[in-house]
Design a protein around this motif. Sequence first.
Motif, PDB file in Angstrom:
ATOM      1  N   SER A 289       0.835  -1.199   0.000  1.00  0.00           N
ATOM      2  CA  SER A 289       0.000   0.000   0.000  1.00  0.00           C
ATOM      3  C   SER A 289       0.870   1.249   0.000  1.00  0.00           C
ATOM      4  CB  SER A 289      -0.888   0.036   1.242  1.00  0.00           C
ATOM      5  OG  SER A 289      -1.798  -1.019   1.213  1.00  0.00           O
ATOM      6  N   ASP A 290       0.465   2.224  -0.812  1.00  0.00           N
ATOM      7  CA  ASP A 290       1.125   3.523  -0.793  1.00  0.00           C
ATOM      8  C   ASP A 290       0.785   4.227   0.508  1.00  0.00           C
ATOM      9  OD1 ASP A 290       0.668   4.266  -4.312  1.00  0.00           O
ATOM     10  OD2 ASP A 290       2.344   3.327  -3.281  1.00  0.00           O
ATOM     11  N   VAL A 291       1.691   5.067   0.969  1.00  0.00           N
ATOM     12  CA  VAL A 291       1.445   5.903   2.140  1.00  0.00           C
ATOM     13  C   VAL A 291       1.432   7.345   1.652  1.00  0.00           C
ATOM     14  CG1 VAL A 291       2.214   6.568   4.438  1.00  0.00           C
ATOM     15  CG2 VAL A 291       2.649   4.250   3.610  1.00  0.00           C
ATOM     16  N   ASN A 292       0.328   8.032   1.890  1.00  0.00           N
ATOM     17  CA  ASN A 292       0.165   9.413   1.435  1.00  0.00           C
ATOM     18  C   ASN A 292       0.476  10.385   2.561  1.00  0.00           C
ATOM     19  OD1 ASN A 292      -0.786   8.621  -1.143  1.00  0.00           O
ATOM     20  ND2 ASN A 292      -2.769   8.200  -0.232  1.00  0.00           N
ATOM     21  N   SER A 293       1.017  11.525   2.183  1.00  0.00           N
ATOM     22  CA  SER A 293       1.312  12.541   3.180  1.00  0.00           C
ATOM     23  C   SER A 293       0.082  13.391   3.442  1.00  0.00           C
ATOM     24  CB  SER A 293       2.458  13.443   2.713  1.00  0.00           C
ATOM     25  OG  SER A 293       2.741  14.392   3.701  1.00  0.00           O
ATOM     26  N   PRO A 294      -0.294  13.564   4.707  1.00  0.00           N
ATOM     27  CA  PRO A 294      -1.434  14.411   5.021  1.00  0.00           C
ATOM     28  C   PRO A 294      -1.097  15.904   5.010  1.00  0.00           C
ATOM     29  CG  PRO A 294      -0.768  13.086   6.927  1.00  0.00           C
ATOM     30  CD  PRO A 294       0.179  12.792   5.832  1.00  0.00           C
ATOM     31  N   ILE A 295       0.208  16.227   4.888  1.00  0.00           N
ATOM     32  CA  ILE A 295       0.653  17.622   4.848  1.00  0.00           C
ATOM     33  C   ILE A 295       1.778  17.778   3.837  1.00  0.00           C
ATOM     34  CG2 ILE A 295       0.009  18.093   7.251  1.00  0.00           C
ATOM     35  CD1 ILE A 295       2.962  17.749   7.998  1.00  0.00           C
ATOM     36  N   SER A 296       2.073  19.023   3.485  1.00  0.00           N
ATOM     37  CA  SER A 296       3.197  19.332   2.597  1.00  0.00           C
ATOM     38  C   SER A 296       4.353  19.876   3.424  1.00  0.00           C
ATOM     39  CB  SER A 296       2.787  20.386   1.570  1.00  0.00           C
ATOM     40  OG  SER A 296       1.703  19.938   0.792  1.00  0.00           O
ATOM     41  N   GLY A 297       5.582  19.615   2.963  1.00  0.00           N
ATOM     42  CA  GLY A 297       6.727  20.169   3.665  1.00  0.00           C
ATOM     43  C   GLY A 297       8.018  19.446   3.347  1.00  0.00           C
ATOM     44  N   GLU A 298       9.055  19.814   4.086  1.00  0.00           N
ATOM     45  CA  GLU A 298      10.393  19.244   3.910  1.00  0.00           C
ATOM     46  C   GLU A 298      10.588  18.097   4.894  1.00  0.00           C
ATOM     47  OE1 GLU A 298      15.081  20.397   4.634  1.00  0.00           O
ATOM     48  OE2 GLU A 298      13.554  21.957   4.797  1.00  0.00           O
ATOM     49  N   ILE A 299      11.100  16.973   4.402  1.00  0.00           N
ATOM     50  CA  ILE A 299      11.373  15.814   5.255  1.00  0.00           C
ATOM     51  C   ILE A 299      12.654  16.091   6.035  1.00  0.00           C
ATOM     52  CG2 ILE A 299      11.859  13.336   5.322  1.00  0.00           C
ATOM     53  CD1 ILE A 299      10.424  13.205   2.536  1.00  0.00           C
ATOM     54  N   VAL A 300      12.543  16.134   7.359  1.00  0.00           N
ATOM     55  CA  VAL A 300      13.712  16.429   8.186  1.00  0.00           C
ATOM     56  C   VAL A 300      14.298  15.182   8.844  1.00  0.00           C
ATOM     57  CG1 VAL A 300      13.103  18.833   8.603  1.00  0.00           C
ATOM     58  CG2 VAL A 300      12.276  17.089  10.178  1.00  0.00           C
ATOM     59  N   GLU A 301      13.509  14.109   8.914  1.00  0.00           N
ATOM     60  CA  GLU A 301      14.005  12.865   9.508  1.00  0.00           C
ATOM     61  C   GLU A 301      13.180  11.695   9.003  1.00  0.00           C
ATOM     62  OE1 GLU A 301      14.854  10.977  13.968  1.00  0.00           O
ATOM     63  OE2 GLU A 301      14.185  13.053  13.790  1.00  0.00           O
ATOM     64  N   VAL A 302      13.855  10.559   8.842  1.00  0.00           N
ATOM     65  CA  VAL A 302      13.206   9.318   8.422  1.00  0.00           C
ATOM     66  C   VAL A 302      13.495   8.265   9.490  1.00  0.00           C
ATOM     67  CG1 VAL A 302      13.164   7.523   6.638  1.00  0.00           C
ATOM     68  CG2 VAL A 302      13.473   9.903   5.986  1.00  0.00           C
ATOM     69  N   ASN A 303      12.523   7.450   9.822  1.00  0.00           N
ATOM     70  CA  ASN A 303      12.700   6.410  10.838  1.00  0.00           C
ATOM     71  C   ASN A 303      13.487   5.247  10.228  1.00  0.00           C
ATOM     72  OD1 ASN A 303      12.561   4.594  12.909  1.00  0.00           O
ATOM     73  ND2 ASN A 303      10.348   4.705  13.171  1.00  0.00           N
ATOM     74  N   SER A 304      14.808   5.300  10.379  1.00  0.00           N
ATOM     75  CA  SER A 304      15.682   4.279   9.794  1.00  0.00           C
ATOM     76  C   SER A 304      15.518   2.914  10.453  1.00  0.00           C
ATOM     77  CB  SER A 304      17.142   4.737   9.873  1.00  0.00           C
ATOM     78  OG  SER A 304      17.492   4.983  11.219  1.00  0.00           O
ATOM     79  N   LYS A 305      14.934   2.854  11.659  1.00  0.00           N
ATOM     80  CA  LYS A 305      14.692   1.573  12.327  1.00  0.00           C
ATOM     81  C   LYS A 305      13.753   0.687  11.514  1.00  0.00           C
ATOM     82  CE  LYS A 305      15.142   3.330  17.045  1.00  0.00           C
ATOM     83  NZ  LYS A 305      14.407   3.542  18.305  1.00  0.00           N
ATOM     84  N   LEU A 306      12.881   1.321  10.713  1.00  0.00           N
ATOM     85  CA  LEU A 306      11.903   0.543   9.941  1.00  0.00           C
ATOM     86  C   LEU A 306      12.554  -0.261   8.816  1.00  0.00           C
ATOM     87  CD1 LEU A 306       8.928   3.053   9.700  1.00  0.00           C
ATOM     88  CD2 LEU A 306       9.245   1.154  11.296  1.00  0.00           C
ATOM     89  N   THR A 307      13.753   0.123   8.391  1.00  0.00           N
ATOM     90  CA  THR A 307      14.465  -0.624   7.355  1.00  0.00           C
ATOM     91  C   THR A 307      14.810  -2.020   7.853  1.00  0.00           C
ATOM     92  OG1 THR A 307      15.395   1.433   6.537  1.00  0.00           O
ATOM     93  CG2 THR A 307      16.454  -0.586   5.802  1.00  0.00           C
ATOM     94  N   GLU A 308      15.324  -2.097   9.077  1.00  0.00           N
ATOM     95  CA  GLU A 308      15.722  -3.385   9.651  1.00  0.00           C
ATOM     96  C   GLU A 308      14.578  -4.096  10.363  1.00  0.00           C
ATOM     97  OE1 GLU A 308      19.221  -3.134  12.060  1.00  0.00           O
ATOM     98  OE2 GLU A 308      20.226  -1.842  10.608  1.00  0.00           O
ATOM     99  N   THR A 309      13.636  -3.309  10.924  1.00  0.00           N
ATOM    100  CA  THR A 309      12.544  -3.892  11.701  1.00  0.00           C
ATOM    101  C   THR A 309      11.211  -3.295  11.267  1.00  0.00           C
ATOM    102  OG1 THR A 309      14.131  -3.908  13.536  1.00  0.00           O
ATOM    103  CG2 THR A 309      11.869  -4.512  14.055  1.00  0.00           C
ATOM    104  N   PRO A 310      10.725  -3.654  10.065  1.00  0.00           N
ATOM    105  CA  PRO A 310       9.470  -3.078   9.585  1.00  0.00           C
ATOM    106  C   PRO A 310       8.262  -3.436  10.455  1.00  0.00           C
ATOM    107  CG  PRO A 310      10.204  -4.838   8.137  1.00  0.00           C
ATOM    108  CD  PRO A 310      11.297  -4.601   9.118  1.00  0.00           C
ATOM    109  N   GLY A 311       8.372  -4.512  11.228  1.00  0.00           N
ATOM    110  CA  GLY A 311       7.290  -4.938  12.106  1.00  0.00           C
ATOM    111  C   GLY A 311       6.990  -3.963  13.237  1.00  0.00           C
ATOM    112  N   LEU A 312       7.857  -2.946  13.421  1.00  0.00           N
ATOM    113  CA  LEU A 312       7.572  -1.914  14.423  1.00  0.00           C
ATOM    114  C   LEU A 312       6.255  -1.209  14.114  1.00  0.00           C
ATOM    115  CD1 LEU A 312      11.080  -0.245  14.957  1.00  0.00           C
ATOM    116  CD2 LEU A 312       9.789  -1.638  16.602  1.00  0.00           C
ATOM    117  N   ILE A 313       5.898  -1.153  12.842  1.00  0.00           N
ATOM    118  CA  ILE A 313       4.624  -0.541  12.454  1.00  0.00           C
ATOM    119  C   ILE A 313       3.458  -1.334  13.040  1.00  0.00           C
ATOM    120  CG2 ILE A 313       3.089  -0.089  10.485  1.00  0.00           C
ATOM    121  CD1 ILE A 313       5.575   0.784   8.937  1.00  0.00           C
TER     122      ILE A 313
END
Length: 143
Positions: A99-123
């Motif tokens: 599933s695509d994830v849509n942004s509810p707002i516009s803006g500049e990405i200042v940080e990405v949750n890098s933990k999700l790369t190794e542990t996607p089950g955190l979601i």
Amino acid sequence: MALRMWASSTAKALRLSSATRPHFSPLFRCFSSAAVLDGLKYANSHEWVKHEGSVATIGITDHAQDHLGEVVFVDLPEAGGSVTKATSFGAVESVKATSDVNSPISGEIVEVNSKLTETPGLINKSPYEDGWMIKVKPSNPSE
């Protein structure tokens, strides 16, 4: 009759009544009141936003992760990029679907949750805390 009296006395003990229930706008129609958390705003497409100062954290709702099933991969953008309201910024892949994830707002990405790369089950385990996806500096505060 006895069941109705028990329910009434239980509601009084818990201080529940239709007069004290919070009013939710039509946006929240698809969420149960138990799934709506204070301090978060929700999109109809089941993303949430939490504003903390000049930064907004974005993720998917517990309802969304539940319907996806076990999350096995998350595709997220790089920090420094930008997102536009109502457009896709990434994807969540589960054992059932992608599933695509849509942004509810516009803006500049200042940080990405890098933990999700190794542990996607955190979601699945913690969609509102450890399973957040990106942090954005909003370009339009009215959104």
